[in-house]
Design a protein around this motif. Structure first.
Motif, short mmCIF file in Angstrom:
data_model
loop_
_atom_site.label_atom_id
_atom_site.label_comp_id
_atom_site.label_asym_id
_atom_site.label_seq_id
_atom_site.Cartn_x
_atom_site.Cartn_y
_atom_site.Cartn_z
N VAL A 164 0.84 -1.20 0.00
CA VAL A 164 0.00 0.00 0.00
C VAL A 164 0.88 1.25 0.00
CG1 VAL A 164 -1.85 1.22 1.21
CG2 VAL A 164 -1.73 -1.27 1.32
N SER A 165 0.48 2.24 -0.77
CA SER A 165 1.17 3.52 -0.77
C SER A 165 0.15 4.64 -0.65
CB SER A 165 2.01 3.70 -2.04
OG SER A 165 1.18 3.63 -3.18
N GLY A 166 0.62 5.80 -0.18
CA GLY A 166 -0.24 6.97 -0.12
C GLY A 166 -0.92 7.21 1.20
N ILE A 167 -0.74 6.32 2.17
CA ILE A 167 -1.32 6.49 3.50
C ILE A 167 -0.31 6.02 4.55
CG2 ILE A 167 -3.71 6.18 2.77
CD1 ILE A 167 -3.55 3.30 3.87
N VAL A 168 -0.60 6.36 5.82
CA VAL A 168 0.20 5.82 6.92
C VAL A 168 -0.35 4.42 7.21
CG1 VAL A 168 1.01 6.15 9.27
CG2 VAL A 168 0.57 8.14 7.81
N PHE A 169 0.28 3.44 6.60
CA PHE A 169 -0.23 2.06 6.57
C PHE A 169 -0.57 1.53 7.96
CE2 PHE A 169 -0.70 -2.11 4.83
CZ PHE A 169 -0.10 -2.98 5.73
N SER A 170 0.28 1.84 8.92
CA SER A 170 0.13 1.25 10.26
C SER A 170 -1.13 1.71 10.98
CB SER A 170 1.37 1.55 11.10
OG SER A 170 1.52 2.95 11.26
N TYR A 171 -1.81 2.72 10.47
CA TYR A 171 -2.98 3.25 11.15
C TYR A 171 -4.26 2.47 10.86
CZ TYR A 171 -0.56 7.69 12.26
OH TYR A 171 0.30 8.66 12.73
N TYR A 172 -4.27 1.65 9.80
CA TYR A 172 -5.54 1.18 9.24
C TYR A 172 -5.70 -0.33 9.26
CZ TYR A 172 -5.67 5.95 7.68
OH TYR A 172 -5.67 7.32 7.64
N ASP A 173 -6.99 -0.74 9.42
CA ASP A 173 -7.35 -2.14 9.23
C ASP A 173 -7.10 -2.55 7.78
OD1 ASP A 173 -10.38 -1.89 11.24
OD2 ASP A 173 -8.32 -2.33 11.83
N MET A 174 -6.64 -3.78 7.60
CA MET A 174 -6.45 -4.36 6.28
C MET A 174 -7.29 -5.62 6.17
SD MET A 174 -4.33 -2.49 4.58
CE MET A 174 -4.12 -3.64 3.23
N GLY A 175 -7.75 -5.91 4.95
CA GLY A 175 -8.53 -7.11 4.76
C GLY A 175 -8.26 -7.76 3.42
N TRP A 176 -8.53 -9.04 3.36
CA TRP A 176 -8.50 -9.79 2.10
C TRP A 176 -9.92 -10.30 1.86
CZ3 TRP A 176 -4.68 -10.08 -1.41
CH2 TRP A 176 -3.39 -9.74 -1.01
N TYR A 177 -10.42 -10.08 0.66
CA TYR A 177 -11.72 -10.55 0.23
C TYR A 177 -11.52 -11.45 -0.99
CZ TYR A 177 -14.04 -6.99 3.10
OH TYR A 177 -14.51 -6.22 4.15
N ARG A 178 -12.55 -12.20 -1.30
CA ARG A 178 -12.50 -13.00 -2.52
C ARG A 178 -13.86 -13.03 -3.19
NH1 ARG A 178 -11.40 -19.02 0.08
NH2 ARG A 178 -13.44 -19.30 1.08
N GLN A 179 -13.81 -13.21 -4.51
CA GLN A 179 -15.03 -13.25 -5.30
C GLN A 179 -14.91 -14.34 -6.34
OE1 GLN A 179 -16.13 -9.52 -7.13
NE2 GLN A 179 -18.28 -10.15 -7.27
N ALA A 180 -15.76 -15.36 -6.21
CA ALA A 180 -15.81 -16.43 -7.18
C ALA A 180 -16.83 -16.04 -8.27
CB ALA A 180 -16.22 -17.73 -6.51
N PRO A 181 -16.73 -16.64 -9.45
CA PRO A 181 -17.65 -16.30 -10.55
C PRO A 181 -19.10 -16.44 -10.13
CG PRO A 181 -15.85 -17.62 -11.38
CD PRO A 181 -15.71 -17.61 -9.88
N GLY A 182 -19.89 -15.40 -10.38
CA GLY A 182 -21.32 -15.44 -10.09
C GLY A 182 -21.69 -15.21 -8.65
N LEU A 183 -20.69 -14.99 -7.79
CA LEU A 183 -20.95 -14.81 -6.36
C LEU A 183 -20.53 -13.43 -5.91
CD1 LEU A 183 -19.76 -18.28 -4.98
CD2 LEU A 183 -22.08 -17.58 -5.63
N GLN A 184 -20.96 -13.04 -4.72
CA GLN A 184 -20.59 -11.74 -4.17
C GLN A 184 -19.17 -11.79 -3.62
OE1 GLN A 184 -23.55 -11.08 -1.11
NE2 GLN A 184 -22.38 -12.18 0.44
N ARG A 185 -18.63 -10.62 -3.39
CA ARG A 185 -17.30 -10.49 -2.80
C ARG A 185 -17.44 -10.62 -1.28
NH1 ARG A 185 -13.58 -5.57 -4.79
NH2 ARG A 185 -14.37 -6.45 -6.74
#
Length: 114
Positions: free
Chosen positions: A24-45
């Motif tokens: 990540v660039s452009g922010i103070v990374f250490s301040y923020y929650d991070m997440g990983w999401y996934r999206q399979a075909p035809g399904l929501q993220r």
């Protein structure tokens, strides 16, 4: 300008492992929650895992025990280590930072197939 750049996806056999990275660039990374999401075909993220600035973690039940989220604040990078991968893990994986209204990476394809 906030940017998230993901890497590490690919094709892997069932039972294999992959490590995804999100820098990540452009922010103070250490301040923020991070997440990983996934999206399979035809399904929501959907959320896979998240990590707070204090290193608290949260996982969806389907990946508990197989997936580890981590962060390196010096490198401004979040990671998703995925082990014992299953065909149902096949999806586009997106990195997310809880900055403002939220920012997303471009996504990286993970395909689990023999």
């Amino acid at each position: 300008q906030v940017q998230l750049v993901e890497s590490g996806g690919g094709l892997v056999q069932p039972g294999g492992s992959l490590r995804l990275s999100c820098t990540v660039s452009g922010i103070v990374f250490s301040y923020y929650d991070m997440g990983w999401y996934r999206q399979a075909p035809g399904l929501q993220r959907d959320l896979v895992a998240s990590i707070s600035p204090g290193y608290g973690t949260n996982y969806v039940d389907s990946v508990k025990g197989r997936v580890t989220i981590s962060r390196d604040n010096d490198k401004k990078t979040a990671y998703l280590q995925m082990n014992s991968l299953k065909p149902e893990d096949t999806a586009i994986y997106y990195c997310y930072v809880n900055y403002g209204s939220g920012r997303w990476g471009q996504g990286t394809q993970v395909t689990v197939s023999s």
